[in-house]
Design an enzyme around this catalytic site. Sequence first.
Site, PDB file in Angstrom:
ATOM      1  CG  ASP A 179      10.394   7.024 -10.712  1.00  0.00           C
ATOM      2  OD1 ASP A 179      11.296   7.480 -11.756  1.00  0.00           O
ATOM      3  OD2 ASP A 179      10.084   7.236  -9.828  1.00  0.00           O
ATOM      4  CB  ILE A 200      18.965   4.438  -3.793  1.00  0.00           C
ATOM      5  CG1 ILE A 200      18.263   5.619  -4.582  1.00  0.00           C
ATOM      6  CG2 ILE A 200      20.384   4.934  -3.396  1.00  0.00           C
ATOM      7  CD1 ILE A 200      17.907   6.938  -3.665  1.00  0.00           C
ATOM      8  N   GLY A 253      12.085   4.823  -3.622  1.00  0.00           N
ATOM      9  CA  GLY A 253      11.194   5.095  -2.471  1.00  0.00           C
ATOM     10  C   GLY A 253       9.737   4.341  -2.312  1.00  0.00           C
TER      11      GLY A 253
END
Length: 297
Positions: free
Chosen positions: A191, A211, A214
């Site tokens: 990713d 960040i 997830g």
Amino acid sequence: MPIDVDKALSAPPSVREISWTGRDVLLYHLSLGAGGTDAGPELPYTYERGLRVLPTFAMVAGQGVSAGDRGPTAMHLPGVDIDLRRILHAGQGLTVHRPLPASGTATVTSRVAHIWDKGKAAVIVMEQSAADPDGGPLWTTTMQIWARGEGGFGGDPGPETPWAAPERKPDHVLDSPTTPGQALLYRLNGDLNPLHADPEFARMAGFDRPILHGLASYGIVAKAVVDGVLDGDVSRLTGLSVRFAGSLFPGETIRTTVWREGDRLVLTSTCPARDDAPVLTHATATVSSAAAPEVTA
């Protein structure tokens, strides 16, 4: 129009062949922090001899939302063409039908199952199933993608899913530290969304800095549950469903609170450094009481 609902829902499933090796599994485990504190007990995750596979490896053995013909700047599916800065991974579900081998091949079938209208956003629900070369099921996943600014088309808002943590003392509280460079390592699983690496891109998306993925938080919590609740037996974790309620910055700690309800675990994950800001909510795991037969490569 970035989302053509009829086209997306009527498109035939995509089918592709995937494969993975023990090195892919080792990288995945290392990217979740395996071996970071005490290498000895972590050898089942970090050494090819006797390698056991966390079930959440299924998330990277397939293909993430950032991959595709247009590279890591757009999400491109039949009827869906959205800038990555406008989407967030909202939820993830996984059911593993048997323990995953440390290397192997699979046929993966994917489709857009639902598109829900949330007013200011649309939720795109992707379903994926994987089968081994003999047709035996390996895993099934459901991914919810929150697309900002794409709602308001008069569609079904989707089901209500009320959820609350039990009103009693938790059975376990598990802390999982992350490292400042963890997102840079995790993105090597496939990713490559620049939201997790590029400070300028992160600011344009509304974040102070990059960040953590997830799905990295998701895998870290799965590992914490396996190690802290299931005696380190990866085969006993058979399912994990969560909503991504808030972001985690690399270097912060995830605190997972666990209530046991038979073969079901109820979970919440927060960031204690930010007053227990929610990271994962609506989280449940399914577990088995006995170890499954070991799967060899």
